[in-house]
Design a protein around this motif. Structure first.
Motif, mmCIF file in Angstrom:
data_model
loop_
_atom_site.group_PDB
_atom_site.id
_atom_site.type_symbol
_atom_site.label_atom_id
_atom_site.label_comp_id
_atom_site.label_asym_id
_atom_site.label_seq_id
_atom_site.Cartn_x
_atom_site.Cartn_y
_atom_site.Cartn_z
ATOM 1 N N ALA A 200 0.838 -1.203 0.000
ATOM 2 C CA ALA A 200 0.000 0.000 0.000
ATOM 3 C C ALA A 200 0.866 1.243 0.000
ATOM 4 N N LEU A 201 0.334 2.303 -0.594
ATOM 5 C CA LEU A 201 1.031 3.582 -0.609
ATOM 6 C C LEU A 201 0.771 4.344 0.680
ATOM 7 N N ALA A 202 1.793 5.047 1.161
ATOM 8 C CA ALA A 202 1.634 5.971 2.288
ATOM 9 C C ALA A 202 1.242 7.322 1.704
ATOM 10 N N GLN A 228 -5.821 -5.177 -7.624
ATOM 11 C CA GLN A 228 -5.718 -3.783 -7.199
ATOM 12 C C GLN A 228 -6.938 -3.476 -6.342
ATOM 13 N N GLU A 229 -6.735 -3.391 -5.030
ATOM 14 C CA GLU A 229 -7.845 -3.209 -4.100
ATOM 15 C C GLU A 229 -8.375 -1.783 -4.110
ATOM 16 N N ARG A 235 -2.818 -6.393 -3.856
ATOM 17 C CA ARG A 235 -2.660 -7.673 -3.166
ATOM 18 C C ARG A 235 -2.052 -8.662 -4.148
ATOM 19 N N LEU A 236 -0.896 -9.218 -3.763
ATOM 20 C CA LEU A 236 -0.132 -10.117 -4.617
ATOM 21 C C LEU A 236 -0.329 -11.558 -4.164
#
Length: 428
Positions: A200-202, A228-229, A235-236
């Protein structure tokens, strides 16, 4: 082409303005960004992958050699100027017998730093003096949050990663404000984990988001399953990669120099590929370049970062001034590209360009050739400064590019291709 014969070995090259439209066919090399992604994914895959139309350059050479050092056979074939890499992966990377020396190849450094977590052993990654100035702290911090011991040097290379064959956690948040390569590195490695991983990006800030899409497309071609949530969360699945035949598209960043040369000389250069057929972010620069000499007053370069030096060189001849915004990340590329372009354009004529905070302002003057002075252009070992400032020499007499060999980082045939179009180059 004879005028380009000795350029690669010369300390400098003088460019003679052609004084006529540049007309001809020049096919850009394969994409550096895609080639280095495909090389790593093929190295992590099981079986033999064939990468066609790939780029053979300093950057991709560092990646290929690092994979060989980690137990992956990589063969490079050449056929009529086209490069093919044949990569025989086993699904695992082995500890190298010493430090991986990666020059100033940013993609190789970032991608391999994350991939080193999959090694059962210690990997030391280092580069040249320029690489040791480039930030990598957000990536090593993210690896630490994933349970991987990764130690950098005050936020920069060299980096030591003590891998255990997998991540020790299943979720990580990464600060990608400085580079999207941190995200791409984690995504590519995460598909080889022993359990699902969420990246996830911050915050919303991310440099050149389009390159993450480029990464995901390459991963899926090699069999990865990515969900791509939301706009900043992926999620991989622990699928690993499977070998495949993969064709690399032409390099859009390299194409920008040819598109700009066409506009500056009123020429017609056939690249053999339409901008719409390129998936790389810098392909979007074509529409801006086509507006010359009436470029927009303000250009947001955040998603076309590697094209900004090209556009800045073009802006020097624009009818009106151009301000480049959203380009703070250019300060941590191969060199500080904001300062470099401001300094070198001002060498051509004082006041032609300046820094304002993290913006670059280019004054613009269609009659620049009449007021410019001869200039020896420093390139700071940065291929993009060399290739962009060479464009100025297509109109301004007396432009000399120092260290022309630095273009081998991503476009080894650059000088040869200019010569094929009729540009006279005088090695010094």
């Amino acid at each position: 082409m004879e005028s380009s014969r000795d350029v690669a070995n010369a300390p400098a090259v003088a460019i003679v303005p052609p004084g006529r439209p540049l007309v001809g066919r020049v096919v850009p090399p394969g994409s550096k960004s895609i080639t280095n992604r495909a090389l790593l994914l093929a190295g992590l895959a099981r079986g033999e992958s064939v990468l066609r139309n790939a780029l053979a350059s300093d950057d991709t050479g560092h990646m290929a050699q690092a994979l060989r050092r980690m137990g992956v056979p990589v063969r490079q074939d050449e056929d009529d100027g086209a490069t093919t890499f044949v990569v025989s992966g086993t699904g695992r990377l082995a500890p190298p017998d010493g430090p991986l020396l990666l020059g100033n190849a940013g993609t190789a450094m970032r991608f391999l730093t994350a991939a080193a977590a999959l090694v059962d052993g210690t990997v030391v990654l280092d580069g040249d003096a320029h690489m040791r100035k480039r930030p990598i702290g957000p990536l090593t911090a993210a690896l630490g949050a994933l349970g991987v011991e990764a130690r950098d040097t005050e936020g920069r290379p060299p980096v030591t990663v003590r891998g255990r064959g997998a991540f020790g956690a299943s979720a990580v948040t990464i600060d990608a404000g400085l580079s999207s390569q941190y995200v791409s590195a984690l995504l590519m490695a995460a598909a080889c984990n022993d359990r699902p991983v969420t990246v996830a990006l911050a915050g919303a800030a991310i440099g050149a988001r389009g390159y993450v899409d480029l990464t995901l497309a390459a991963m899926r071609a090699f069999g990865a399953q990515v969900l791509q949530e939301d706009v900043g969360r992926w999620r991989l699945s622990p699928t690993g990669y499977r070998a495949c035949a993969y064709r690399v598209e032409p390099d859009a960043s390299a194409a920008t120099y040819l598109w700009a040369a066409e506009q500056l000389t009123g020429g017609a250069i056939d690249l053999g590929v339409a901008p719409a057929d390129m998936t790389q972010p810098d392909a979007a620069a074509h529409d801006l370049i086509a507006r010359f000499p009436r470029l927009p007053e303000t250009i947001d370069g955040s998603q076309i970062q590697d094209a900004v030096p090209t556009l800045a060189a073009l802006a020097a001849f624009n009818e009106t001034p151009v301000r480049f915004v959203g380009i703070a990340n250019l300060r941590v590329k191969e060199c500080d590209r904001i300062r470099a372009m401001a300094t070198e354009l001002a060498r051509v004529r004082p006041g032609l360009a300046r820094e304002e905070g993290d913006d670059l302002v280019v004054a613009g003057d269609p009659d620049l050739a009449a007021t410019a002075r001869p200039a020896r252009i420093e390139t700071y070992a940065d291929h993009r400064i060399a290739m962009s400032m060479a464009l100025v020499g297509l109109r301004v007499p007396g432009v000399t590019i120092l260290d022309p060999a630095c273009t081998a980082k991503t476009y080894p045939r650059y000088w040869r291709d200019l010569a094929r179009l009729g540009v006279v180059l005088r090695p010094e």
